[in-house]
Design a protein around this motif. Sequence first.
Motif, PDB file in Angstrom:
ATOM      1  N   GLY A 144       0.793  -1.232   0.000  1.00 43.23           N
ATOM      2  CA  GLY A 144       0.000   0.000   0.000  1.00 43.23           C
ATOM      3  C   GLY A 144       0.816   1.269   0.000  1.00 43.23           C
ATOM      4  N   ALA A 145       2.138   1.164  -0.192  1.00 39.54           N
ATOM      5  CA  ALA A 145       3.016   2.333  -0.069  1.00 39.54           C
ATOM      6  C   ALA A 145       4.051   2.368  -1.183  1.00 39.54           C
ATOM      7  N   ILE A 146       4.251   3.554  -1.735  1.00 38.56           N
ATOM      8  CA  ILE A 146       5.336   3.814  -2.678  1.00 38.56           C
ATOM      9  C   ILE A 146       6.101   5.028  -2.169  1.00 38.56           C
ATOM     10  N   VAL A 147       7.404   4.884  -2.007  1.00 38.78           N
ATOM     11  CA  VAL A 147       8.266   5.995  -1.585  1.00 38.78           C
ATOM     12  C   VAL A 147       9.263   6.252  -2.715  1.00 38.78           C
ATOM     13  N   ARG A 148       9.139   7.425  -3.342  1.00 36.22           N
ATOM     14  CA  ARG A 148      10.070   7.787  -4.425  1.00 36.22           C
ATOM     15  C   ARG A 148      11.154   8.679  -3.824  1.00 36.22           C
ATOM     16  N   VAL A 149      12.408   8.284  -4.018  1.00 35.73           N
ATOM     17  CA  VAL A 149      13.527   8.944  -3.334  1.00 35.73           C
ATOM     18  C   VAL A 149      14.220   9.913  -4.301  1.00 35.73           C
ATOM     19  N   PHE A 150      13.998  11.204  -4.090  1.00 38.66           N
ATOM     20  CA  PHE A 150      14.618  12.231  -4.928  1.00 38.66           C
ATOM     21  C   PHE A 150      15.994  12.652  -4.403  1.00 38.66           C
ATOM     22  N   SER A 151      16.204  12.516  -3.108  1.00 40.00           N
ATOM     23  CA  SER A 151      17.494  12.860  -2.513  1.00 40.00           C
ATOM     24  C   SER A 151      17.616  12.118  -1.193  1.00 40.00           C
ATOM     25  N   GLY A 152      18.849  11.731  -0.845  1.00 42.81           N
ATOM     26  CA  GLY A 152      19.028  10.980   0.388  1.00 42.81           C
ATOM     27  C   GLY A 152      18.587   9.536   0.219  1.00 42.81           C
ATOM     28  N   SER A 153      17.973   8.981   1.254  1.00 44.03           N
ATOM     29  CA  SER A 153      17.609   7.561   1.205  1.00 44.03           C
ATOM     30  C   SER A 153      16.339   7.301   1.994  1.00 44.03           C
ATOM     31  N   SER A 154      15.787   6.109   1.757  1.00 48.07           N
ATOM     32  CA  SER A 154      14.611   5.638   2.487  1.00 48.07           C
ATOM     33  C   SER A 154      14.781   4.151   2.732  1.00 48.07           C
ATOM     34  N   LYS A 155      15.073   3.785   3.972  1.00 46.50           N
ATOM     35  CA  LYS A 155      15.272   2.381   4.371  1.00 46.50           C
ATOM     36  C   LYS A 155      16.218   1.657   3.409  1.00 46.50           C
ATOM     37  N   GLY A 156      17.337   2.296   3.110  1.00 43.63           N
ATOM     38  CA  GLY A 156      18.368   1.671   2.292  1.00 43.63           C
ATOM     39  C   GLY A 156      18.256   1.931   0.801  1.00 43.63           C
ATOM     40  N   VAL A 157      17.133   2.492   0.339  1.00 39.64           N
ATOM     41  CA  VAL A 157      16.984   2.859  -1.083  1.00 39.64           C
ATOM     42  C   VAL A 157      17.570   4.261  -1.260  1.00 39.64           C
ATOM     43  N   GLN A 158      18.635   4.361  -2.042  1.00 40.93           N
ATOM     44  CA  GLN A 158      19.463   5.571  -2.100  1.00 40.93           C
ATOM     45  C   GLN A 158      19.295   6.282  -3.442  1.00 40.93           C
ATOM     46  N   ALA A 159      19.099   7.594  -3.399  1.00 41.95           N
ATOM     47  CA  ALA A 159      19.059   8.402  -4.624  1.00 41.95           C
ATOM     48  C   ALA A 159      20.485   8.740  -5.063  1.00 41.95           C
ATOM     49  N   PRO A 160      20.713   8.873  -6.379  1.00 42.75           N
ATOM     50  CA  PRO A 160      22.037   9.245  -6.880  1.00 42.75           C
ATOM     51  C   PRO A 160      22.297  10.747  -6.843  1.00 42.75           C
ATOM     52  N   THR A 161      21.325  11.520  -6.385  1.00 44.05           N
ATOM     53  CA  THR A 161      21.413  12.984  -6.390  1.00 44.05           C
ATOM     54  C   THR A 161      22.621  13.477  -5.601  1.00 44.05           C
ATOM     55  N   LEU A 162      23.337  14.436  -6.180  1.00 50.65           N
ATOM     56  CA  LEU A 162      24.490  15.047  -5.517  1.00 50.65           C
ATOM     57  C   LEU A 162      24.023  16.173  -4.609  1.00 50.65           C
ATOM     58  N   ASN A 163      24.533  16.195  -3.381  1.00 47.97           N
ATOM     59  CA  ASN A 163      24.143  17.215  -2.398  1.00 47.97           C
ATOM     60  C   ASN A 163      25.355  17.965  -1.872  1.00 47.97           C
ATOM     61  N   HIS A 164      25.271  19.297  -1.821  1.00 45.54           N
ATOM     62  CA  HIS A 164      26.253  20.081  -1.076  1.00 45.54           C
ATOM     63  C   HIS A 164      25.895  20.099   0.408  1.00 45.54           C
ATOM     64  N   VAL A 165      24.603  20.080   0.700  1.00 46.65           N
ATOM     65  CA  VAL A 165      24.089  19.978   2.072  1.00 46.65           C
ATOM     66  C   VAL A 165      23.314  18.670   2.136  1.00 46.65           C
ATOM     67  N   PRO A 166      23.570  17.813   3.138  1.00 46.67           N
ATOM     68  CA  PRO A 166      22.823  16.559   3.218  1.00 46.67           C
ATOM     69  C   PRO A 166      21.320  16.818   3.360  1.00 46.67           C
ATOM     70  N   VAL A 167      20.548  16.356   2.375  1.00 49.95           N
ATOM     71  CA  VAL A 167      19.099  16.562   2.355  1.00 49.95           C
ATOM     72  C   VAL A 167      18.412  15.269   1.930  1.00 49.95           C
ATOM     73  N   THR A 168      17.348  14.910   2.642  1.00 47.51           N
ATOM     74  CA  THR A 168      16.456  13.839   2.225  1.00 47.51           C
ATOM     75  C   THR A 168      15.190  14.467   1.672  1.00 47.51           C
ATOM     76  N   MET A 169      14.823  14.065   0.458  1.00 51.60           N
ATOM     77  CA  MET A 169      13.559  14.488  -0.140  1.00 51.60           C
ATOM     78  C   MET A 169      12.890  13.242  -0.701  1.00 51.60           C
ATOM     79  N   VAL A 170      11.704  12.920  -0.181  1.00 44.18           N
ATOM     80  CA  VAL A 170      10.968  11.758  -0.665  1.00 44.18           C
ATOM     81  C   VAL A 170       9.513  12.138  -0.912  1.00 44.18           C
ATOM     82  N   GLU A 171       8.945  11.491  -1.931  1.00 42.05           N
ATOM     83  CA  GLU A 171       7.514  11.600  -2.225  1.00 42.05           C
ATOM     84  C   GLU A 171       6.881  10.294  -1.776  1.00 42.05           C
ATOM     85  N   ILE A 172       5.837  10.392  -0.947  1.00 41.29           N
ATOM     86  CA  ILE A 172       5.224   9.203  -0.358  1.00 41.29           C
ATOM     87  C   ILE A 172       3.775   9.104  -0.821  1.00 41.29           C
TER      88      ILE A 172
END
Length: 277
Positions: A144-172
């Motif tokens: 029942g859940a989809i987490v799309r990872v734009f930056s950072g990670s979600s339970k081990g699923v890691q985005a390739p996005t490059l960050n100057h400041v560590p940021v997690t951005m996810v769409e749930i």
Amino acid sequence: MQNQRGIRRIKTVQYQTNSSIHRNGFVLEPGNWKEYDPFLMLMEDFFQRGTFDFHPHRGIETVTYVIDGTLEHFDNKAGHGKLGPGDVQWMTAGKGVIHKEDPAPGSTVHSLQLWINLPRSKKMTEPRYQNLKSKDMPVRKEEGAIVRVFSGSSKGVQAPTLNHVPVTMVEILLESGASVVQDLPGSYNGFLYILEGSGTFGVHQTEGRAGQVLFLDSADEARESEITMTAREKLRVLLYAGEPINEPVVAYGPFVMNTQEEIRQAMIDYQTGKFDE
């Protein structure tokens, strides 16, 4: 044991009409630098072609998420790109860019633009663009859940996005009745913005619905933390969280630096054509 995050404050976004082709509302209003660190502001816009002409930026990153419509991007270095619903552009202005965002002809765009502060050591970094297409981003799936990872990670699923400041951005995306847990470093400051539906959030099961911003409680910086979400009805929510910079902020329009002198220099550099070099 993970720190269970709660919700410390809820805000409902208020909208204003600026013209016949532009309406907007502040999800994060500018000026609350310490509370929102490393984020500076987040604007929700509904706009048509011609709303935003070419304009400069220095000292920040802008993260534009398209909710609806087709958004075209142009800059002074001949860069051009298109974003559709669910796509993100992660632009590092660094030492300076001049750009504009325009809906495709005949299109009304509904978007969110987040400004992320850059630390003193990165404010004059080289500009870069990362176009993060929704279909290309890593996805974590649970019942029942989809987490799309734009930056950072979600339970081990890691985005390739490059960050100057560590940021997690996810769409749930959650089906009615479904739950999901998002992990975050305990040091991160963050918030949720509900795009559709309603649900409960955090350790105290705080109620939230579309159009509301939910600010996360702080956590033990030395430990990992997590936030639990459960959908009452079909839910679409964005989570943004990042490592605070803890530096002075001096902002003048699209320039965000550490001192007034740096702001003056940014204005001189822009006026004398250095942003075109």
